[in-house]
Design a protein around this motif. Structure first.
Motif, PDB file in Angstrom:
ATOM      1  N   UNK A  35      -3.192  -2.875  -1.868  1.00 27.28           N
ATOM      2  CA  UNK A  35      -4.049  -4.056  -1.933  1.00 27.28           C
ATOM      3  C   UNK A  35      -3.568  -5.125  -0.956  1.00 27.28           C
ATOM      4  N   UNK A  36      -2.279  -5.219  -0.720  1.00 23.59           N
ATOM      5  CA  UNK A  36      -1.770  -6.146   0.288  1.00 23.59           C
ATOM      6  C   UNK A  36      -2.270  -5.752   1.682  1.00 23.59           C
ATOM      7  N   UNK A  37      -2.319  -4.445   1.948  1.00 26.65           N
ATOM      8  CA  UNK A  37      -2.861  -3.978   3.229  1.00 26.65           C
ATOM      9  C   UNK A  37      -4.346  -4.335   3.333  1.00 26.65           C
ATOM     10  N   UNK A  38      -5.092  -4.149   2.244  1.00 26.52           N
ATOM     11  CA  UNK A  38      -6.516  -4.487   2.261  1.00 26.52           C
ATOM     12  C   UNK A  38      -6.716  -5.985   2.532  1.00 26.52           C
TER      13      UNK A  38
ATOM     14  N   UNK B  12      -2.750  -6.708  20.055  1.00 28.78           N
ATOM     15  CA  UNK B  12      -2.863  -5.965  18.808  1.00 28.78           C
ATOM     16  C   UNK B  12      -1.535  -5.841  18.075  1.00 28.78           C
ATOM     17  N   UNK B  13      -0.481  -5.425  18.765  1.00 31.32           N
ATOM     18  CA  UNK B  13       0.795  -5.193  18.100  1.00 31.32           C
ATOM     19  C   UNK B  13       1.291  -6.447  17.384  1.00 31.32           C
ATOM     20  N   UNK B  14       1.281  -7.554  18.080  1.00 33.33           N
ATOM     21  CA  UNK B  14       1.780  -8.792  17.483  1.00 33.33           C
ATOM     22  C   UNK B  14       0.921  -9.216  16.295  1.00 33.33           C
ATOM     23  N   UNK B  15      -0.382  -9.041  16.409  1.00 32.08           N
ATOM     24  CA  UNK B  15      -1.281  -9.440  15.320  1.00 32.08           C
ATOM     25  C   UNK B  15      -1.085  -8.552  14.087  1.00 32.08           C
ATOM     26  N   UNK B  16      -0.872  -7.260  14.292  1.00 25.77           N
ATOM     27  CA  UNK B  16      -0.661  -6.354  13.162  1.00 25.77           C
ATOM     28  C   UNK B  16       0.641  -6.696  12.445  1.00 25.77           C
ATOM     29  N   UNK B  17       1.707  -6.903  13.214  1.00 25.39           N
ATOM     30  CA  UNK B  17       3.002  -7.247  12.607  1.00 25.39           C
ATOM     31  C   UNK B  17       2.904  -8.575  11.864  1.00 25.39           C
ATOM     32  N   UNK B  18       2.204  -9.538  12.453  1.00 21.79           N
ATOM     33  CA  UNK B  18       2.056 -10.847  11.802  1.00 21.79           C
ATOM     34  C   UNK B  18       1.253 -10.726  10.509  1.00 21.79           C
ATOM     35  N   UNK B  19       0.208  -9.898  10.509  1.00 21.59           N
ATOM     36  CA  UNK B  19      -0.611  -9.715   9.309  1.00 21.59           C
ATOM     37  C   UNK B  19       0.204  -9.081   8.186  1.00 21.59           C
ATOM     38  N   UNK B  20       1.015  -8.085   8.528  1.00 20.74           N
ATOM     39  CA  UNK B  20       1.873  -7.465   7.514  1.00 20.74           C
ATOM     40  C   UNK B  20       2.866  -8.481   6.954  1.00 20.74           C
ATOM     41  N   UNK B  21       3.435  -9.283   7.826  1.00 19.92           N
ATOM     42  CA  UNK B  21       4.377 -10.309   7.381  1.00 19.92           C
ATOM     43  C   UNK B  21       3.682 -11.316   6.462  1.00 19.92           C
TER      44      UNK B  21
ATOM     45  N   UNK C  79       1.428 -10.811   4.324  1.00 20.70           N
ATOM     46  CA  UNK C  79       1.235 -10.271   2.977  1.00 20.70           C
ATOM     47  C   UNK C  79       2.526  -9.691   2.399  1.00 20.70           C
ATOM     48  N   UNK C  80       3.650  -9.960   3.053  1.00 21.03           N
ATOM     49  CA  UNK C  80       4.932  -9.572   2.495  1.00 21.03           C
ATOM     50  C   UNK C  80       5.317  -8.123   2.666  1.00 21.03           C
TER      51      UNK C  80
ATOM     52  N   UNK D 250       1.653 -11.118  -9.006  1.00 22.02           N
ATOM     53  CA  UNK D 250       2.176 -11.188  -7.642  1.00 22.02           C
ATOM     54  C   UNK D 250       1.048 -11.264  -6.626  1.00 22.02           C
ATOM     55  N   UNK D 251       0.008 -10.449  -6.831  1.00 24.26           N
ATOM     56  CA  UNK D 251      -1.112 -10.421  -5.896  1.00 24.26           C
ATOM     57  C   UNK D 251      -1.905 -11.721  -5.952  1.00 24.26           C
TER      58      UNK D 251
END
Length: 252
Positions: A147-150, A116-125, A127-128, A178-179
């Motif tokens: 919206x980037x989080x969504x 989970x941790x690695x996947x969450x960090x990768x997902x945030x990365x 979307x910038x 940007x989006x």
């Protein structure tokens, strides 16, 4: 084979003893990795098509297939692994009392996916957004960041298809481009297929390979990107939409 196939779709709501046909006999197909747009004024039925695909609108006729298979009712976990939706309002679609970390981790927990941790960090990365955003709440983010989080949440299960319902219309004009550019990058990097709704042909022109123009729940005209750019419409309604968006099509 098309990845998304919709054949003679009709959606009927029953309200106060009346039947309201929101979509009537609409057909379309979207190839893998294609970006396909639905455009029309408010009430044209374009968002209803996305909701019907997800099982959120009452289908009264026609067929929906994903990767050649009819969708099941209820949709279930298998559907969620293939198809995710990004809604118009980035604040309303995020739980106000959940941290971003919990919001992104929840789909993984539901589907029994680890790391989970690695996947969450990768997902945030993807979307910038920096890792520190994991522990913020939606009200601590700007509209564009929400919206980037969504979008990141929609990518957590690594779907093939994103359904995008006016994903920039609730954002400030300065953030919209940007989006849209972010979404285009993610489509290229992840091999995604988009079915995107907008009332604005400028957005569709920037994002989509083909577009279906809708009016009063019916399909009016399908256009390629080249036909749209060359103003090669055959219907008055499509031309009216084009003329209303012409200036913005130069800006986006």
């Amino acid at each position: 084979m098309a990845l998304i196939e919709i054949e003679n779709l009709s959606v009927t709501y029953h309200v106060g003893g009346r039947s309201i046909r929101a979509v009537e006999d609409v057909s379309l197909s979207v190839a893998a990795r294609e970006s396909y747009g639905l455009v029309g004024e408010s009430g044209s039925g374009k968002s209803t098509i996305l909701r019907a695909i997800c099982g959120l609108a009452p289908v009264s006729g026609g067929r929906i297939r994903i990767a050649g298979a009819p969708v099941k009712t209820p949709r279930g976990k298998a559907f969620s692994r293939h198809v995710q939706m990004v809604f118009q309002d980035p604040y309303g679609s995020l739980h106000p009392r959940h941290t971003i970390d919990r919001t992104l981790a929840e789909p993984l927990a539901i589907h029994g996916i680890g790391d989970t941790d690695a996947r969450v960090v990768r997902a945030l990365d993807d979307v910038g957004l920096p890792p520190a955003f994991r522990f913020r709440y939606p009200h601590q983010l700007s509209g564009g960041q929400r919206q980037r989080v969504a979008i990141a949440r929609a990518l957590m299960l690594e779907p093939e298809i994103l359904l995008l319902d006016e994903p920039t219309s609730a954002l400030d004009a300065s953030v919209q481009a940007e989006t849209l550019n972010l979404l285009n990058r993610l489509r290229a990097e992840h091999g995604l297929t988009f079915l995107m709704v907008s009332h604005d042909l400028a957005v569709i022109d920037h994002m989509c390979d083909r577009v279906l123009v809708m009016q009063h729940g019916r399909a009016v005209e399908e256009l390629s990107r080249a036909a749209l750019a060359g103003a090669q419409m055959t219907t008055d309604y499509a031309r009216t939409l084009f003329e209303a968006s012409a200036d913005r099509m130069l800006e986006v």
